[in-house]
Design a protein around this motif. Structure first.
Motif, PDB file in Angstrom:
ATOM      1  N   ASP A 402       0.809  -1.224   0.000  1.00  0.00           N
ATOM      2  CA  ASP A 402       0.000   0.000   0.000  1.00  0.00           C
ATOM      3  C   ASP A 402       0.845   1.278   0.000  1.00  0.00           C
ATOM      4  OD1 ASP A 402       0.806  -0.209   2.587  1.00  0.00           O
ATOM      5  OD2 ASP A 402      -1.168   0.090   3.484  1.00  0.00           O
ATOM      6  N   THR A 479       7.711  -3.009  14.056  1.00  0.00           N
ATOM      7  CA  THR A 479       6.691  -3.962  13.615  1.00  0.00           C
ATOM      8  C   THR A 479       7.303  -5.336  13.354  1.00  0.00           C
ATOM      9  OG1 THR A 479       7.024  -3.078  11.421  1.00  0.00           O
ATOM     10  CG2 THR A 479       5.116  -2.280  12.618  1.00  0.00           C
ATOM     11  N   GLN A 520       1.655   4.730   8.826  1.00  0.00           N
ATOM     12  CA  GLN A 520       0.265   4.290   8.634  1.00  0.00           C
ATOM     13  C   GLN A 520       0.163   3.059   7.747  1.00  0.00           C
ATOM     14  OE1 GLN A 520      -1.480   7.745   6.966  1.00  0.00           O
ATOM     15  NE2 GLN A 520      -1.407   8.865   8.907  1.00  0.00           N
ATOM     16  N   GLN A 522       0.064  -0.404   5.934  1.00  0.00           N
ATOM     17  CA  GLN A 522      -0.192  -1.778   6.361  1.00  0.00           C
ATOM     18  C   GLN A 522       0.697  -2.764   5.618  1.00  0.00           C
ATOM     19  OE1 GLN A 522      -2.062  -2.579   9.036  1.00  0.00           O
ATOM     20  NE2 GLN A 522      -1.984  -0.345   9.160  1.00  0.00           N
ATOM     21  N   ALA A 523       1.233  -2.343   4.503  1.00  0.00           N
ATOM     22  CA  ALA A 523       2.123  -3.217   3.721  1.00  0.00           C
ATOM     23  C   ALA A 523       3.132  -2.363   2.959  1.00  0.00           C
ATOM     24  CB  ALA A 523       1.299  -4.071   2.757  1.00  0.00           C
ATOM     25  N   ARG A 554       6.053  -4.943   7.345  1.00  0.00           N
ATOM     26  CA  ARG A 554       5.159  -5.999   7.828  1.00  0.00           C
ATOM     27  C   ARG A 554       5.343  -7.217   6.938  1.00  0.00           C
ATOM     28  NH1 ARG A 554       1.500  -3.310  11.392  1.00  0.00           N
ATOM     29  NH2 ARG A 554       1.917  -1.089  11.206  1.00  0.00           N
ATOM     30  N   ALA A 557       2.489  -9.296   5.486  1.00  0.00           N
ATOM     31  CA  ALA A 557       1.559  -8.765   4.490  1.00  0.00           C
ATOM     32  C   ALA A 557       2.153  -8.927   3.102  1.00  0.00           C
ATOM     33  CB  ALA A 557       1.289  -7.295   4.769  1.00  0.00           C
ATOM     34  N   SER A 560       4.787  -6.421   1.215  1.00  0.00           N
ATOM     35  CA  SER A 560       5.614  -5.644   2.134  1.00  0.00           C
ATOM     36  C   SER A 560       6.967  -6.327   2.255  1.00  0.00           C
ATOM     37  CB  SER A 560       4.949  -5.559   3.492  1.00  0.00           C
ATOM     38  OG  SER A 560       5.748  -4.793   4.359  1.00  0.00           O
TER      39      SER A 560
END
Lengths: 866, 151
Positions: A402, A479, A520, A522-523, A554, A557, A560
């Motif tokens: 993302d 993370t 922010q 996620q991947a 991450r 994901a 990522s």
């Protein structure tokens, strides 16, 4: 799954797939014209119309209608046939019908459709349009009178390549594909040619050379960059004629137009032996005997460590594996390295320091003998893996990320498939692209954030991003499970954001915004190229990015991951099969023995005249003089080596210093495998005759055998089987695939990195030695390589304002001087470069960019007219 | 190329790709057409590929890639005007000016073109010269109107 019927047949289809996909999957024919599997459907031509119940009382395009539960689809009825026939008549109304001289004849979709739909007569008439034919553009010829305005070329150029070099002009019946009435001035990837259903776009390299049905087609991997694209090579009478990628039609210019280099008259045809200051042609037996005898003589006199080997990121895995076996098992030393040391290996070392070496468990041998070039190992249910290769991303997953942070990479010239993946990702509104570079690159146009830093300040910028992230969110926990965070945090706390902004030239707000986006994400994906790895502090740069990934990455994901660009077709492979002093095949650290010197260390030994310096060099291809920084020094040092053997296809500048040159097979003249940048296996089958040269693996095996080592192999298949047996992480590996999936255990260790970014010297300009879009190494710089018509020599890129101050105009010669040397080169005005930065491609030996460099791809220079 | 003239136009915009059509409209107004060299600069300034500019410029009828005359004559051939004698009106203009629709007179005074609808069907047949409408236009009024615009 969705249940529907097509032509009365009950069918189960995946949710979200189109009627056309479902029909094709079950072997039901629906004619199409504007549809291509690699593009988003637009439903423009309406040839694929079907009747759908329940649905609106009109036919719907199968390519753009999704399947639904209980749908009843009819693909053929008198009504549909009449519609298709009428549409075809309209398409054919102004078609040139010059099939006998059209290159597409025999594989033309319009021909096939006309035949399939039985269009026997076109009883419609319309004004004839003047065809604006284009015979002028390089490599690509355009025939608008054959165009069916399906827009496939426009869409691939816009949505995948991102060039938008051709577009619709005018409208309605007068619509024409054009580039503003000018000859094409684009990336010359030629993807438009192969996606065209008709002959409106013609490949000039292939034009009039054969008909589609006369050729032999062999599927293989492209031998230029690390992208690992696969294509079909067309051959006729043992000559290569054309390459086509039928899956996505995407290839870059060097892939599509570069293959004629195989037939270059510059190719070496027989072994050469140095005699009386020149070279004389020799027979294979004589040359190989001489090499073996000389190697034996040197090992007897000075020990087996006196021979040093340099592997090749161009040669196959099998050749490189044998090469390291020659040293490790045959000679019993670890005196070898590969030229990737200056770029990609720096990145691998950095990643290994942070994420650890690969550990694999739960792998077993397959029960029955595997197919050729398939790994003889397979994973069990408990298969687990850890270490840095798990954080290296796969190109097909990249569009699922993302946020992508691109640092120090001009994506398209470095690795075109990476560019296509980014363009695919950009189709999603939720995807954010952050491009950081020292100059404006192609993807700046589409980037959500564009960071322009001063040359060489990458690691400080990353430190700034990390600092800004940790300041904004003091409670932030990495993370990825990682040790050493507290200490790392303390180190980062010393970084002053204002100072970073000043030194890197990137405004503080942009650094903060980048940090916020990464936090922010996620991947998040991190992409970096050889511009960043090729600096003398390439290792530190990679450490910075790896640390950043520990903070925000991450790994669970999809997409990522870290994406370091492997520059050449087998840059990753040469490292994986252990052509490095400190790693055995599979990145297993060497234990219980002293690793030999790395390539730079070996050069230092030569410089010092150290007794440990090699007496003989064995180079598996690779023009070291052209590739390595500080050419004059490398040249001086290589001349010191008493005996040098070079295996190469061309008489390179390095080969000219050798005592024996052994000509090798390239491209499809040999069989073997490559590992692409994302770790998948590319298979190179033999499709061309060797004409007297020999494949690398055979030469190594013959020299080894003559020296009394047990290195006799029948074929690369046999070598691969042996190689893959020792590579547990390759379990399940097969051509076009990256091996089985392991349960990943990604953990890491924060490693502090240096943030000093000073570049020595006081000269006013900074020179960046980098990659040109049309070339790959020096492989593509030999005639008749097609891309030479676009970029035929090195030109110094210079900002127009700088050029004006220096009194230089486009094409004028400039004298570029660094502390190391001086070259003369024509300039080209490049507004994309900021003032003070100049760019020179590395591919050409005249003028040689590396004459100016010291130990990095960045160097301070002075520029004068003349 | 008149760089200053173009810069004045470009300075009114932020250099966003979305400004393309307004920029082209301004150039069209100022130059009476879209010169190729200027478009190349626009492509660079707005970060839009040149082919997209040509695509937009050839799609909309308000843009022209060849110089237009001082006055634009648009004769409506929409349904209503068509029925009320639009084609005859067209022919009259064409005859008087000596040019086919889509072309410009030799003295560069008038460009003649047909349009789909001018939105004044009640006044049909309608023609428009520059910004002014001429409704219920009979062919015999054409010479008089043209005279108004001939210097």
């Amino acid at each position: 799954m969705v249940n529907l019927t097509i032509d009365g047949r009950a069918i189960q289809a995946k949710k979200g797939c189109t009627i056309l996909d479902a029909a094709r999957e079950h072997g039901i024919y629906i004619p199409t014209l504007c549809y291509h599997q690699a593009l988003k459907p637009i439903g423009a031509c309406r040839i694929c119309v079907v009747e759908v119940k329940p649905g609106p009382p009109r036919p719907l395009p199968a390519c753009a209608t999704y399947v639904a539960e209980g749908q009843e689809v009819v693909t053929s009825s008198p009504k549909l046939d009449a519609i298709r026939l009428e549409l075809m008549k309209l398409v054919l109304i102004n078609h040139a019908l010059d099939c006998p001289i059209c290159d597409k004849g025999g594989e033309c979709e319009l021909q096939d459709l006309t035949h399939a739909l039985g269009v026997s007569v076109v009883d419609l008439e319309a004004v004839k349009l003047p065809p604006h034919k284009d015979y002028v553009s390089e490599l690509i010829e355009r025939h608008p009178d054959r165009c069916v305005t399906c827009g496939r070329c426009v869409r691939i150029c816009r949505d995948r390549v991102g060039a938008l070099a051709i577009n619709f002009t005018l409208r309605g019946y007068f619509t024409e594909l054009a580039s503003g009435g000018l000859p094409l001035d684009c990336e010359f990837c030629g993807s438009c040619i192969d996606i065209c259903p008709v002959g409106a776009l013609i490949n000039k390299v292939f034009k009039y050379r054969a008909r589609a049905w006369e050729v032999t087609r062999t599927e293989m991997v492209c031998p230029f960059c690390g992208g690992g694209c696969s294509y079909e090579l067309w051959t006729k009478n043992d000559r290569p004629l054309r390459v086509v990628n039928y899956d996505t039609a995407l290839l870059c210019g060097r892939g599509r137009f570069g293959f004629p280099v195989v037939e270059s008259p510059d190719r070496l045809k027989t072994p050469l032996i140095r005699e009386n200051g020149g070279f004389r042609e020799a027979s294979w037996d004589e040359a190989l005997d001489q090499v073996a005898a000389k190697f034996k003589e040197i090992t007897e006199a000075a020990g087996s460590a006196a021979i040093y080997g340099v592997g090749s990121p161009r040669a196959t895995n099998e050749a490189n594996y044998l090469f390291q076996k020659f040293f490790r098992t045959g000679l019993g030393t670890h005196q070898l390295d590969n030229p990737g040391r200056y770029t990609y290996v720096q990145a691998l070392k950095g990643l290994a320091a942070v994420f650890g070496f690969p550990q694999v468990s739960g792998v077993e041998k397959v029960a029955k003998p595997p197919l050729p070039f398939h790994s003889p190992l397979t994973t069990t249910e408990e298969a687990k893996a850890s270490g840095f290769p798990l954080v290296l991303g796969k190109l097909k997953d990249l569009p699922k990320a993302d946020v992508a942070l691109v640092v120090g990479a001009d994506v398209t010239p470095e690795l075109p498939p990476l560019g296509w993946a980014l363009n695919t990702a950009l189709e999603r509104d939720t995807f954010h692209l952050v491009v950081a570079n020292n100059r404006k690159t192609k993807f700046d146009r589409r980037a959500h954030l564009s960071l322009r830093y001063k040359p060489g300040s990458e690691r400080l910028l990353i430190a700034g991003i990390i600092k800004s992230l940790l300041t904004a969110q003091p409670e932030w926990a990495p993370t990825v499970i990682a040790g050493g965070f507290d200490e790392f945090k303390e180190n980062i706390n010393k970084v002053n954001l204002k100072d970073v902004a000043k030194k890197t030239g990137v405004p503080e707000a942009l650094i903060k915004e980048t940090a916020a986006r990464l936090a922010q994400a996620q991947a998040p994906a991190i992409i970096f190229g050889s511009e960043l790895m090729g600096q003398d502090k390439g290792l530190e740069n990679t450490l910075a990015l790896a640390d950043l990934f520990l903070l925000v990455g991450r790994p669970g994901a999809p997409g990522s991951a870290l994406y370091p660009v492997a520059e050449k077709n087998n840059t990753r492979g040469v490292c994986e099969v252990g052509v490095m002093p400190e790693f055995l095949p599979g990145f297993v650290p060497l234990e219980g023995a002293e690793p030999g010197p790395t390539l730079p260390e070996m050069l230092d030994l030569l410089e010092k005249g150290d007794p440990k310096a090699p007496q003989a060099l064995y180079l598996l291809g690779g023009d070291l003089l052209r590739q390595l920084p500080n050419r004059s020094r490398v040249e001086k040092l290589l001349k010191k080596v008493p005996f040098m053997v070079v295996q190469d296809a061309f008489l390179t500048d390095t080969a000219k210093l050798a005592q024996v040159i052994l000509p090798v097979a390239v491209h499809a003249e040999q069989e073997g495998t490559f590992i692409s940048t994302d770790g998948s296996l590319g298979l190179l089958p033999r499709a061309l005759p060797v004409n007297g040269v020999r494949p690398d693996w055979q030469i190594i095996s013959q020299i080894g055998s003559k020296m009394g080592f047990a290195m006799s192999y029948a074929s690369p298949k046999q070598i691969f089987a042996e190689l893959a047996l020792g590579m547990p992480r390759w379990a399940g590996m097969a051509p076009k695939n990256g091996g089985a999936a392991f349960t990943a255990e990604v953990t890491g260790q924060f490693v502090p990195f240096e943030t000093d970014i000073s570049l020595p010297g006081r000269r006013p300009f900074t020179l960046l030695v980098g990659k040109s879009l049309q070339h790959s190494g020096s492989f593509t710089t030999h005639e008749p390589c097609g891309t030479l018509t676009i970029t035929n020599r090195a030109r110094l890129g210079l900002n127009p304002a700088d050029a004006q101050n220096l009194g230089l105009a486009e094409g004028d010669f400039a004298k570029v001087t660094s502390s190391q040397g001086e070259i003369s080169v024509p300039v080209t005005l490049t507004p994309e470069l900021p003032e003070g930065l100049v760019f020179l491609p590395e591919h050409f030996s005249q003028p040689a960019a590396q004459r100016l460099t010291l130990n990095s791809n960045l160097v301070r220079v002075t520029i004068q007219k003349g | 190329m008149d760089q200053e003239r173009l810069d004045t136009i470009l300075s009114r915009y932020e250099g966003d790709a979305a400004d393309l059509i307004p920029v082209l409209q301004d150039i069209q107004d100022q130059y009476s057409y879209l010169p190729k060299d200027e478009l190349k600069v626009v492509a660079q300034k707005l970060n839009v590929p040149l082919t997209r500019i040509f695509s937009v410029a050839t799609f909309y009828k308000m843009f022209s890639l060849i110089p237009k005359g001082r006055h634009q004559i648009r004769v409506c051939l929409g349904t209503t005007c068509h029925l009320r004698g639009g084609p005859r009106l067209m022919e009259s203009f064409s005859h008087r000016l000596g040019v086919e629709p889509g072309y410009t007179t030799k003295d560069m005074q008038f460009s003649l073109e047909t349009v789909g609808c001018l939105g004044s069907c009640a006044q049909a047949p309608v023609a428009m010269i520059d910004d002014k409408y001429f409704g219920r236009l009979a062919t015999d009024k054409v010479p008089k109107i043209l005279k108004l615009y001939k210097n």
